[in-house]
Design an enzyme around this catalytic site. Sequence first.
Site, short mmCIF file in Angstrom:
data_model
loop_
_atom_site.label_atom_id
_atom_site.label_comp_id
_atom_site.label_asym_id
_atom_site.label_seq_id
_atom_site.Cartn_x
_atom_site.Cartn_y
_atom_site.Cartn_z
N HIS A 1 12.15 5.76 -19.49
CA HIS A 1 13.46 5.09 -19.46
C HIS A 1 13.47 3.83 -20.34
O HIS A 1 14.49 3.46 -20.91
CB HIS A 1 13.83 4.68 -18.03
N CYS B 1 16.35 13.08 -11.57
CA CYS B 1 16.50 11.68 -11.96
C CYS B 1 17.77 11.12 -11.33
O CYS B 1 18.81 11.79 -11.29
CB CYS B 1 16.58 11.59 -13.49
N HIS C 1 7.57 8.89 -15.92
CA HIS C 1 9.03 9.10 -15.88
C HIS C 1 9.75 7.77 -16.10
O HIS C 1 10.70 7.68 -16.88
CB HIS C 1 9.40 9.73 -14.53
N GLU C 2 9.28 6.72 -15.41
CA GLU C 2 9.94 5.41 -15.52
C GLU C 2 9.72 4.78 -16.89
O GLU C 2 10.64 4.18 -17.46
CB GLU C 2 9.44 4.47 -14.41
#
Lengths: 174, 162
Positions: free
Chosen positions: B138, B92, B134-135
């Site tokens: 966030h 990351c 993954h995004e």
Amino acid sequence: MAEHWFMLTVVGRDRAGIVAQLAQTLFRAGADFGEASMLRLGGNFTIMLMVHFPAGEHSLAESIKAVAEHLQLRVHIDPIDSHLHENEAADVVVSISGADQAGIVAGVTTRLAAVGLDILNLDSTVAGSEASPVYVMRIEGRAREGIEALEPVIAELQREGLDAVLHPVDMLIA
Amino acid sequence: MELITWPDERLRRVADVIDVFDKALREQASKLEAVMRAGPAAVGIAAPQVGWLQRLVIVDVTARKGTNNGLLILLNPEIVQWQGSVIGREGCLSVPEYTGNVVRAAELVIEAQDLYGESCRYEASGFEARVIQHELDHLDGLLFTDRIVSRRSDLFLRQGGA
């Protein structure tokens, strides 16, 4: 922080409390920890621990002498360069398994090194039964000359009866 | 606009829904994309990674082999369907010098809005699906480190049937 780093190697019969007691003793003596590998190998507990200890090697050895004796641990200390924050990511994983045989690690790693594999991490175990042991080895590395360069070696290992698989690491950075 | 890195507490906050789709938003998104492109081999970025706490992510895996949706700029994205699971290695931009193996859905359908507030829907699989997940994490204050199943190779290998 670049100086006064040591690699502390600790080996002993596995028992409860080794990590906690050793870590507590080192912390109270003023040690800072870097990277570490702590794992059980064949009933033994093994530790390789980067320790920053400004008071020096002799003082480090003295500070853990009592706890090592209490836990029946053998200790070895080497001065090292720290090189923290320089982790290198693997781009390939090689998985090998097969009937346990003398020379399997030497044979596999020598041939992989010859075609450009830099080994970053290797772990292995002997699985199966006592009568029919199976050696299982997993290697993470960087293929310096490309992953394709490893393929002939993998094919050769397969022809020799080993279960050999090559996995490119599809790293996601986001 | 600069990347923030763990342990900046803004990476742990839940981002707000975007409800104003104006020129300033589009300019901000353009700057975010520039930050992503400056990253080493980065294939995605989420607004909270620069301390912008709104629900916007950018994904671009066009440099990879295989089919994909091209450059995706997703506002208020939601996963509405998923199936299968795969383990892959992740790092990351917000957590430098660390990688680990993470389980993600293999395929998904996502609904979102574009920079003008129009609804959009995409199907993604494989690497692109992993990047999207993954995004999206966030946006909810999650990092891949929360989902690591192994730093070593054991679980990683199971996806290949070894």
